[in-house]
Design an enzyme around this catalytic site. Structure first.
Site, PDB file in Angstrom:
ATOM      1  N   GLY A 267     -54.752  13.828  -4.745  1.00  0.00           N
ATOM      2  CA  GLY A 267     -54.110  13.164  -4.140  1.00  0.00           C
ATOM      3  C   GLY A 267     -54.946  14.408  -2.737  1.00  0.00           C
ATOM      4  O   GLY A 267     -54.465  15.124  -2.434  1.00  0.00           O
TER       5      GLY A 267
ATOM      6  N   TYR B 154     -52.959  14.330   3.292  1.00  0.00           N
ATOM      7  CA  TYR B 154     -52.332  15.387   4.737  1.00  0.00           C
ATOM      8  C   TYR B 154     -52.397  16.656   3.389  1.00  0.00           C
ATOM      9  O   TYR B 154     -53.028  17.463   4.315  1.00  0.00           O
ATOM     10  CB  TYR B 154     -50.911  15.124   5.306  1.00  0.00           C
TER      11      TYR B 154
ATOM     12  N   ARG C 169     -41.981  11.503   2.445  1.00  0.00           N
ATOM     13  CA  ARG C 169     -41.185  10.773   2.913  1.00  0.00           C
ATOM     14  C   ARG C 169     -40.872  10.747   4.759  1.00  0.00           C
ATOM     15  O   ARG C 169     -42.186  11.162   5.148  1.00  0.00           O
ATOM     16  CB  ARG C 169     -39.228  11.194   2.809  1.00  0.00           C
TER      17      ARG C 169
ATOM     18  N   ASN D   2     -41.933   9.012  -7.255  1.00  0.00           N
ATOM     19  CA  ASN D   2     -42.825   9.991  -7.957  1.00  0.00           C
ATOM     20  C   ASN D   2     -42.983  10.400  -8.971  1.00  0.00           C
ATOM     21  O   ASN D   2     -44.429  10.880  -9.556  1.00  0.00           O
ATOM     22  CB  ASN D   2     -42.565  11.062  -6.163  1.00  0.00           C
TER      23      ASN D   2
ATOM     24  N   LEU E  10     -46.572  20.074  -5.432  1.00  0.00           N
ATOM     25  CA  LEU E  10     -46.190  19.910  -4.631  1.00  0.00           C
ATOM     26  C   LEU E  10     -45.385  18.887  -4.595  1.00  0.00           C
ATOM     27  O   LEU E  10     -44.123  18.634  -3.562  1.00  0.00           O
ATOM     28  CB  LEU E  10     -46.761  19.935  -3.531  1.00  0.00           C
ATOM     29  N   THR E  11     -45.685  17.939  -5.452  1.00  0.00           N
ATOM     30  CA  THR E  11     -44.932  16.188  -4.924  1.00  0.00           C
ATOM     31  C   THR E  11     -43.427  16.478  -5.081  1.00  0.00           C
ATOM     32  O   THR E  11     -43.241  16.945  -5.761  1.00  0.00           O
ATOM     33  CB  THR E  11     -46.020  15.598  -5.916  1.00  0.00           C
TER      34      THR E  11
ATOM     35  N   ARG F 176     -40.959  30.007   6.378  1.00  0.00           N
ATOM     36  CA  ARG F 176     -40.475  29.262   7.846  1.00  0.00           C
ATOM     37  C   ARG F 176     -39.459  30.269   7.876  1.00  0.00           C
ATOM     38  O   ARG F 176     -39.143  30.829   9.208  1.00  0.00           O
ATOM     39  CB  ARG F 176     -39.831  27.848   7.124  1.00  0.00           C
TER      40      ARG F 176
ATOM     41  N   HIS G 262     -35.381  23.375  -3.606  1.00  0.00           N
ATOM     42  CA  HIS G 262     -36.477  23.107  -2.661  1.00  0.00           C
ATOM     43  C   HIS G 262     -35.483  21.487  -1.967  1.00  0.00           C
ATOM     44  O   HIS G 262     -36.252  20.313  -1.714  1.00  0.00           O
ATOM     45  CB  HIS G 262     -37.829  22.460  -2.650  1.00  0.00           C
TER      46      HIS G 262
HETATM   47  N1  LIG Z   1     -42.660  20.816  -1.955  1.00  0.00           N
HETATM   48  C1  LIG Z   1     -42.914  21.034  -1.133  1.00  0.00           C
HETATM   49  O1  LIG Z   1     -42.597  22.095  -0.358  1.00  0.00           O
HETATM   50  C2  LIG Z   1     -44.014  19.984  -0.390  1.00  0.00           C
HETATM   51  C3  LIG Z   1     -44.092  18.850  -0.666  1.00  0.00           C
HETATM   52  N2  LIG Z   1     -44.468  17.801  -0.535  1.00  0.00           N
HETATM   53  C4  LIG Z   1     -44.340  16.084  -0.429  1.00  0.00           C
HETATM   54  O2  LIG Z   1     -46.329  16.471  -0.947  1.00  0.00           O
HETATM   55  C5  LIG Z   1     -46.677  14.828  -1.858  1.00  0.00           C
HETATM   56  C6  LIG Z   1     -48.061  14.774  -0.466  1.00  0.00           C
HETATM   57  O3  LIG Z   1     -47.383  14.620   0.812  1.00  0.00           O
HETATM   58  P1  LIG Z   1     -48.836  13.690   1.644  1.00  0.00           P
HETATM   59  O4  LIG Z   1     -49.818  14.459   1.081  1.00  0.00           O
HETATM   60  O5  LIG Z   1     -48.004  14.287   3.242  1.00  0.00           O
HETATM   61  O6  LIG Z   1     -48.052  12.989   1.455  1.00  0.00           O
HETATM   62  P2  LIG Z   1     -49.847  11.378   1.853  1.00  0.00           P
HETATM   63  O7  LIG Z   1     -49.259  10.279   1.311  1.00  0.00           O
HETATM   64  O8  LIG Z   1     -50.629  12.295   3.182  1.00  0.00           O
HETATM   65  O9  LIG Z   1     -50.684  11.563   0.552  1.00  0.00           O
HETATM   66  C7  LIG Z   1     -50.665  11.507  -0.229  1.00  0.00           C
HETATM   67  C8  LIG Z   1     -51.157  10.313  -1.794  1.00  0.00           C
HETATM   68  O10 LIG Z   1     -51.506  10.636  -2.524  1.00  0.00           O
HETATM   69  C9  LIG Z   1     -52.593   9.511  -3.369  1.00  0.00           C
HETATM   70  N3  LIG Z   1     -51.530   8.727  -4.312  1.00  0.00           N
HETATM   71  C10 LIG Z   1     -50.631   7.897  -4.799  1.00  0.00           C
HETATM   72  N4  LIG Z   1     -50.520   8.309  -6.402  1.00  0.00           N
HETATM   73  C11 LIG Z   1     -51.820   8.643  -6.914  1.00  0.00           C
HETATM   74  C12 LIG Z   1     -51.666   8.404  -8.080  1.00  0.00           C
HETATM   75  N5  LIG Z   1     -51.690   7.979  -8.581  1.00  0.00           N
HETATM   76  N6  LIG Z   1     -53.222   9.092  -8.466  1.00  0.00           N
HETATM   77  C13 LIG Z   1     -53.469  10.553  -7.012  1.00  0.00           C
HETATM   78  N7  LIG Z   1     -53.227   9.965  -5.813  1.00  0.00           N
HETATM   79  C14 LIG Z   1     -52.356   9.208  -5.822  1.00  0.00           C
HETATM   80  C15 LIG Z   1     -52.300   8.556  -1.821  1.00  0.00           C
HETATM   81  O11 LIG Z   1     -52.979   7.645  -2.263  1.00  0.00           O
HETATM   82  C16 LIG Z   1     -52.510   9.426  -0.383  1.00  0.00           C
HETATM   83  O12 LIG Z   1     -53.494  10.177  -0.731  1.00  0.00           O
HETATM   84  C17 LIG Z   1     -44.718  14.307  -1.002  1.00  0.00           C
HETATM   85  O13 LIG Z   1     -43.866  13.427  -2.048  1.00  0.00           O
HETATM   86  C18 LIG Z   1     -44.072  14.968  -0.073  1.00  0.00           C
HETATM   87  O14 LIG Z   1     -43.278  15.020   0.468  1.00  0.00           O
HETATM   88  C19 LIG Z   1     -45.277  17.805   1.533  1.00  0.00           C
HETATM   89  C20 LIG Z   1     -45.193  19.268   1.941  1.00  0.00           C
HETATM   90  C21 LIG Z   1     -44.443  20.358   1.452  1.00  0.00           C
HETATM   91  O1  LIG Z   2     -39.694  17.301   4.107  1.00  0.00           O
HETATM   92  C1  LIG Z   2     -40.763  16.840   3.331  1.00  0.00           C
HETATM   93  O2  LIG Z   2     -40.361  16.085   2.988  1.00  0.00           O
HETATM   94  C2  LIG Z   2     -41.338  18.080   2.793  1.00  0.00           C
HETATM   95  C3  LIG Z   2     -41.328  19.279   2.524  1.00  0.00           C
HETATM   96  O3  LIG Z   2     -40.977  19.260   1.355  1.00  0.00           O
HETATM   97  C4  LIG Z   2     -41.188  20.084   3.025  1.00  0.00           C
HETATM   98  O4  LIG Z   2     -41.282  19.767   4.218  1.00  0.00           O
HETATM   99  O5  LIG Z   2     -40.472  20.938   3.063  1.00  0.00           O
END
Ligand SMILES: NC(=O)C1=CN([C@@H]2O[C@H](COP(=O)(O)OP(=O)(O)OC[C@H]3O[C@@H](n4cnc5c(N)ncnc54)[C@H](O)[C@@H]3O)[C@@H](O)[C@H]2O)C=CC1
Ligand SMILES: O=C([O-])CC(=O)C(=O)O
Length: 312
Positions: free
Chosen positions: A12, A15, A87, A100, A123-124, A156, A180
């Site tokens: 991925g 961001y 989201r 996801n 992380l997803t 945080r 989470h």
């Molecule tokens: N656990 C945590 O604390 C946090 C979790 N997240 C989660 O992390 C995930 C990613 O967030 P962002 O990077 O902001 O999203 P984003 O949309 O910027 O990036 C996600 C990337 O995954 C790619 N992708 C989608 N399907 C794929 C596949 N089958 N194989 C390879 N790549 C694929 C997309 O093309 C995209 O480039 C989200 O589910 C978000 O909710 C984000 C922040 C904190």
């Molecule tokens: O809030 C979200 O969707 C992304 C996340 O998990 C975080 O920033 O804690």
């Protein structure tokens, strides 16, 4: 010359993935392979090339490549999964479960094929359930499949406390337990500032407000960004965990771990304090909780269990 560096695959390149890749390189944890789905243009390759060209300026010895071919990730030591959908305002993390989960299934297959000995950090979102999915789909042992939430949620919490007290973030320690989501459990009783119990430094009302803001920390940023979710702090959190593993640092960090009886839960991935080292999760710390704390954790575990139960 063949370099014997560690190899980190970041799945991925959005961001969080791109930010994590840049941090991994800057910290010289190893070479980075950034992976995303193939598209007509090639932003993944473009981002990797851009980061590689920052190396001479920043002075890091880490090579970064971008690809949609999993063969390039072969024999990665650590794999960071950030693939999927984030989201938008008005959504909960749990709304992402179906889409996801499918992404986790396809990514897990590739990881198991090309890096069967890797340690995986997920992380997803919804991250507790997605970590469970990756555990099931890769068939890896539980200590090698880990989810990231606690380092971020605790960061945080620490940032809000430091701001409230006007004291250094470096001296604020503590941790957040549970899933989470809004029911996560910041354990104020175990938090300190330079070893001084936090509850003696902040009055209860203010502390309750900080706990509440921590629980809703993700949504606060989602609402500010408008079209996506947090990425600087989440990527930093993931990379702190990866560093602990790659350098066998034996860090005590909260992580989403597979529980088999700990805290009274079975067959569940949930945030708990862990020891992170070369083999992944090397220990889970089971603390004695008060009745109120256990009740709050039960509520959080129940919320995670409900999402787990809709997994297909
Ligand atoms: N656990 C945590 O604390 C946090 C979790 N997240 C989660 O992390 C995930 C990613 O967030 P962002 O990077 O902001 O999203 P984003 O949309 O910027 O990036 C996600 C990337 O995954 C790619 N992708 C989608 N399907 C794929 C596949 N089958 N194989 C390879 N790549 C694929 C997309 O093309 C995209 O480039 C989200 O589910 C978000 O909710 C984000 C922040 C904190
Ligand atoms: O809030 C979200 O969707 C992304 C996340 O998990 C975080 O920033 O804690």
């Amino acid at each position: 010359m063949t370099l014997k560096r560690k190899k980190i695959a970041v799945i991925g390149s959005g961001y969080t993935g791109a930010t994590a890749a840049f941090l991994v390189a800057q910290k010289e944890l190893g070479d980075v392979v950034l992976v995303d789905i193939p598209t007509a243009e090639n932003p993944t390759k473009g981002k990797a090339l851009d980061m590689w060209q920052a190396a001479p300026v920043q002075g890091y010895d880490a090579y970064i490549t971008g690809t949609s071919n999993y063969e390039d990730t072969k024999d990665s030591d650590v794999v960071l999964i950030t693939a999927g959908v984030a989201r938008k305002p008005g959504m909960t993390r749990d709304d992402l479960v179906q889409i996801n989960q499918n992404v986790m299934k396809s990514v897990s297959k590739e990881i198991a094929t090309y890096s069967p000995n890797a340690i995986v950090i997920v992380l997803t979102n919804p991250v507790d359930a997605m970590t469970y999915t990756v555990y099931k789909e890769t068939g890896f042992p539980k200590h090698r499949v880990i989810g990231q939430s606690g380092v971020l949620d605790t960061a945080r919490f620490r940032a809000f406390i430091a701001e409230e007290l006007q004291m250094s973030v470096k001296d604020v320690t503590g941790f957040v337990l549970g899933g989470h989501g809004d029911t996560m459990v910041p354990l104020t009783r175990y938090a300190t500032v330079g070893g001084i119990p936090l509850e003696t430094l902040i009055e209860k009302e203010r502390l309750d407000a900080i706990v509440d803001r921590t629980r809703k920390g993700g949504a606060e940023i989602v609402n500010l960004l408008g079209n996506g979710s947090a990425y600087y702090a989440p990527a930093a959190a993931m990379v702190e965990m990866a560093e602990a593993i790659l350098k066998d640092q034996k860090r005590v960090l909260p992580a989403i771990a597979y529980l088999e009886g700990e805290y009274g839960y079975h067959d569940l991935y949930l945030g708990v304090p862990t020891l992170l080292g070369a083999t992944g999760i090397e220990r889970i710390f089971e603390l004695t909780l008060t009745e109120d704390e256990q009740q709050a954790l039960d509520q959080s575990a129940k919320a995670v269990e409900e999402v787990k139960n809709v997994l297909k």
